[in-house]
Enzyme design. Structure first.
Site, PDB file in Angstrom:
ATOM      1  N   ARG A   3     -50.649 -17.269  21.012  1.00 63.22           N
ATOM      2  CA  ARG A   3     -50.845 -17.969  19.731  1.00 63.22           C
ATOM      3  C   ARG A   3     -51.222 -16.933  18.689  1.00 63.22           C
ATOM      4  O   ARG A   3     -52.274 -16.286  18.808  1.00 63.22           O
ATOM      5  CB  ARG A   3     -51.948 -19.023  19.862  1.00 63.22           C
ATOM      6  CG  ARG A   3     -52.224 -19.808  18.575  1.00 63.22           C
ATOM      7  CD  ARG A   3     -53.263 -20.890  18.863  1.00 63.22           C
ATOM      8  NE  ARG A   3     -53.535 -21.723  17.709  1.00 63.22           N
ATOM      9  CZ  ARG A   3     -54.494 -21.484  16.829  1.00 63.22           C
ATOM     10  NH1 ARG A   3     -55.274 -20.404  16.962  1.00 63.22           N
ATOM     11  NH2 ARG A   3     -54.683 -22.306  15.810  1.00 63.22           N
ATOM     12  N   LYS A  56     -59.986 -23.881  15.028  1.00 69.40           N
ATOM     13  CA  LYS A  56     -59.103 -24.826  14.336  1.00 69.40           C
ATOM     14  C   LYS A  56     -59.992 -25.680  13.436  1.00 69.40           C
ATOM     15  O   LYS A  56     -60.233 -26.872  13.707  1.00 69.40           O
ATOM     16  CB  LYS A  56     -58.373 -25.689  15.380  1.00 69.40           C
ATOM     17  CG  LYS A  56     -56.975 -26.004  14.967  1.00 69.40           C
ATOM     18  CD  LYS A  56     -56.085 -26.342  16.123  1.00 69.40           C
ATOM     19  CE  LYS A  56     -54.851 -27.034  15.629  1.00 69.40           C
ATOM     20  NZ  LYS A  56     -54.100 -26.324  14.607  1.00 69.40           N
ATOM     21  N   SER A  82     -49.434 -31.014  21.676  1.00 66.65           N
ATOM     22  CA  SER A  82     -50.835 -31.331  21.333  1.00 66.65           C
ATOM     23  C   SER A  82     -50.962 -32.822  21.065  1.00 66.65           C
ATOM     24  O   SER A  82     -50.078 -33.401  20.417  1.00 66.65           O
ATOM     25  CB  SER A  82     -51.251 -30.631  20.043  1.00 66.65           C
ATOM     26  OG  SER A  82     -50.897 -29.296  20.077  1.00 66.65           O
TER      27      SER A  82
HETATM   28  C1  LIG Z   1     -52.991 -26.313  25.137  1.00 62.16           C
HETATM   29  C2  LIG Z   1     -52.931 -26.463  23.658  1.00 62.16           C
HETATM   30  N1  LIG Z   1     -53.279 -27.642  23.115  1.00 62.16           N
HETATM   31  C3  LIG Z   1     -53.242 -27.788  21.787  1.00 62.16           C
HETATM   32  C4  LIG Z   1     -52.846 -26.742  20.972  1.00 62.16           C
HETATM   33  C5  LIG Z   1     -52.754 -26.899  19.479  1.00 62.16           C
HETATM   34  O1  LIG Z   1     -51.415 -26.827  19.025  1.00 62.16           O
HETATM   35  P1  LIG Z   1     -51.071 -27.189  17.489  1.00 62.16           P
HETATM   36  O2  LIG Z   1     -51.557 -28.546  17.232  1.00 62.16           O
HETATM   37  O3  LIG Z   1     -49.650 -26.919  17.263  1.00 62.16           O
HETATM   38  O4  LIG Z   1     -51.929 -26.173  16.680  1.00 62.16           O
HETATM   39  P2  LIG Z   1     -51.750 -24.607  16.643  1.00 62.16           P
HETATM   40  O5  LIG Z   1     -52.183 -24.055  17.958  1.00 62.16           O
HETATM   41  O6  LIG Z   1     -50.317 -24.318  16.382  1.00 62.16           O
HETATM   42  O7  LIG Z   1     -52.634 -24.177  15.539  1.00 62.16           O
HETATM   43  C6  LIG Z   1     -52.503 -25.547  21.569  1.00 62.16           C
HETATM   44  N2  LIG Z   1     -52.112 -24.492  20.855  1.00 62.16           N
HETATM   45  N3  LIG Z   1     -52.548 -25.424  22.909  1.00 62.16           N
HETATM   46  C1  LIG Z   2     -55.635 -24.106  19.267  1.00 63.40           C
HETATM   47  C2  LIG Z   2     -56.400 -25.342  19.380  1.00 63.40           C
HETATM   48  N1  LIG Z   2     -55.802 -26.565  19.426  1.00 63.40           N
HETATM   49  C3  LIG Z   2     -56.674 -27.567  19.515  1.00 63.40           C
HETATM   50  C4  LIG Z   2     -56.307 -28.998  19.546  1.00 63.40           C
HETATM   51  O1  LIG Z   2     -57.171 -29.819  19.792  1.00 63.40           O
HETATM   52  O2  LIG Z   2     -55.150 -29.279  19.339  1.00 63.40           O
HETATM   53  S1  LIG Z   2     -58.260 -27.001  19.561  1.00 63.40           S
HETATM   54  C5  LIG Z   2     -57.767 -25.417  19.468  1.00 63.40           C
HETATM   55  C6  LIG Z   2     -58.681 -24.251  19.408  1.00 63.40           C
HETATM   56  C7  LIG Z   2     -59.446 -24.019  20.686  1.00 63.40           C
HETATM   57  O3  LIG Z   2     -60.151 -22.863  20.506  1.00 63.40           O
HETATM   58  P1  LIG Z   2     -61.576 -22.599  21.103  1.00 63.40           P
HETATM   59  O4  LIG Z   2     -61.446 -22.625  22.567  1.00 63.40           O
HETATM   60  O5  LIG Z   2     -61.915 -21.235  20.571  1.00 63.40           O
HETATM   61  O6  LIG Z   2     -62.483 -23.638  20.561  1.00 63.40           O
END
Ligand SMILES: Cc1ncc(COP(=O)(O)OP(=O)(O)O)c(N)n1
Ligand SMILES: Cc1nc(C(=O)O)sc1CCOP(=O)(O)O
Ligand SMILES: [Mg+2]
Length: 360
Positions: A179, A277, A248
């Site tokens: 990512r 996020k 997601s």
């Molecule tokens: C395992 C997993 N779950 C959720 C996310 C979030 O994806 P998305 O909503 O497209 O947001 P971004 O990661 O693109 O900012 C994820 N990356 N992985």
């Molecule tokens: C990339 C991402 N996606 C989310 C979702 O809920 O869709 S939360 C998330 C960030 C997770 O990061 P951390 O482990 O540092 O909190």
């Protein structure tokens, strides 16, 4: 089954030696692949197809061809390539053996045409079956790996990306998502390629966030798509049936849609609000409980999960979690990974035990 051999006149010894050597080569390669299907993937279907192909090869391996063998006079027995001596992982071992079988079948097809009119046709058919076997095996292997993975590392743009990911892989990680929201495409592609090679060396999967094109270009294992990204069905058209697609989800409707669209797994979150996020409101533990009760496909709780709140997430019903900061910003990524995995396994064992005792 293949058509019967249809020979009348004796063939040239050199032709028989070529056919004999390549029948052996194809059978050996198939045997190596079959062992993985049987013991690695526990797939009776895939192992059965390998066995069937081996039997068809044996059918063509007649006494005339065997008796032409002259191993002491074969200059090829001493020839090896350095790459044959090295296998960086199971995936590479399988790829090398598929390549060996496919090459041997091509040789059998071409020289076979001269030996017996039915032989060329039979081996052409077999070669296509081996291509199908290869893509089925890859898809099956990916799905098994996804099912086995309880911890999912989603990377962030920190220094020493490869070093941190490798440290986590050394701790037993088997699923990684690249990512990167800021780098240029050329840098991203380079990173995906390097991560792919690294993950495959550890028999782990590499998923690309957002970008189907980069996943295809680097031959990664799949993509993760958010609600604002490409629809799953469109991504599937581009990626084919064998690659993994994650979606997601933040609520029951999104979960239902992702399942209907054919996602292989879903993200469930954010469980807690997270600086990774910041604009996404927490879905909370209630949504984790909902996923535990309703999701028929693998799902990963994500968002703000660390070693201190992991128990709470597991008690809400999660058996898989995805993290960014907990590993990417850890001083000792290997140890943190090992801790996460040990807790996930402990909870899995506890749940299995409870299920068994409740039944009896
Ligand atoms: C395992 C997993 N779950 C959720 C996310 C979030 O994806 P998305 O909503 O497209 O947001 P971004 O990661 O693109 O900012 C994820 N990356 N992985
Ligand atoms: C990339 C991402 N996606 C989310 C979702 O809920 O869709 S939360 C998330 C960030 C997770 O990061 P951390 O482990 O540092 O909190
Ligand atoms: Mg996205």
């Amino acid at each position: 089954m293949t058509q019967k051999p249809n020979r009348t006149l004796p063939a040239q010894p050199a032709l028989c030696r070529i056919l004999d050597a390549n029948l052996d080569r194809a059978r050996e390669g198939l045997r190596i692949i079959e062992e993985w299907c049987r013991f690695g993937l526990n797939s009776a279907d895939l192992a059965g197809e390998c066995k069937q192909l081996r039997q068809e090869l044996a059918f063509w391996h007649t006494a005339e061809l065997r008796s032409a063998r002259d191993t002491p006079a074969d200059p090829g027995t001493e020839l090896t390539h350095p790459q044959e001596e090295q296998r960086s992982g199971l995936q590479q071992l399988l790829e090398a053996n598929f390549c060996r079988v496919e090459e041997a079948l091509r040789v059998l097809e071409e020289y076979g045409k001269v030996y017996d009119p039915n032989m060329g046709k039979a081996f052409k058919q077999m070669r296509y079956r081996v291509y199908t076997l290869e893509s089925d095996l890859l898809a099956y292997g990916r799905y098994q790996q996804l099912l086995r993975s309880q911890l999912y590392l989603v990377t962030s743009g920190r220094d020493n990306l490869l070093g941190v990911v490798e440290a986590a892989l050394q701790g037993g990680l088997t699923l990684v998502q690249y990512r990167d929201k800021t780098s240029d495409d050329a840098v991203k592609l380079d990173n995906v390629r390097k991560l792919c090679e690294l993950c495959h060396r550890y028999d782990a999967l590499l998923i690309v966030n957002d970008r189907v094109d980069l996943a295809i270009a680097a031959d990664a294992d799949g993509v993760h798509l958010g609600q604002q990204d490409l629809p799953v069905a469109e991504a599937r058209k581009l990626l084919g049936p064998g690659r993994t697609i994650g979606r997601s989800t933040t609520n029951a409707q999104e979960m239902q849609r992702a399942i209907e669209e054919g996602a292989d797994y879903i993200g469930v979150g954010p469980v807690y609000s997270t600086p990774t996020k910041p604009d996404k409101q927490a879905a909370g533990l209630d949504y984790v409980r909902y996923a535990a009760a309703k999701s028929p496909i693998p799902w990963f709780a994500i968002g703000g999960i660390d070693i201190n709140n992991l128990d709470e997430v597991l008690n809400a019903g999660a058996s898989r979690v995805a993290v960014v900061r907990s590993i990417m910003e850890a001083e000792q990524p290997t140890l943190v990974t090992q801790f996460f995995i040990s807790q996930l396994i402990r909870m899995q064992k506890f749940k299995t035990h409870k299920l068994i005792t409740n039944r009896s």
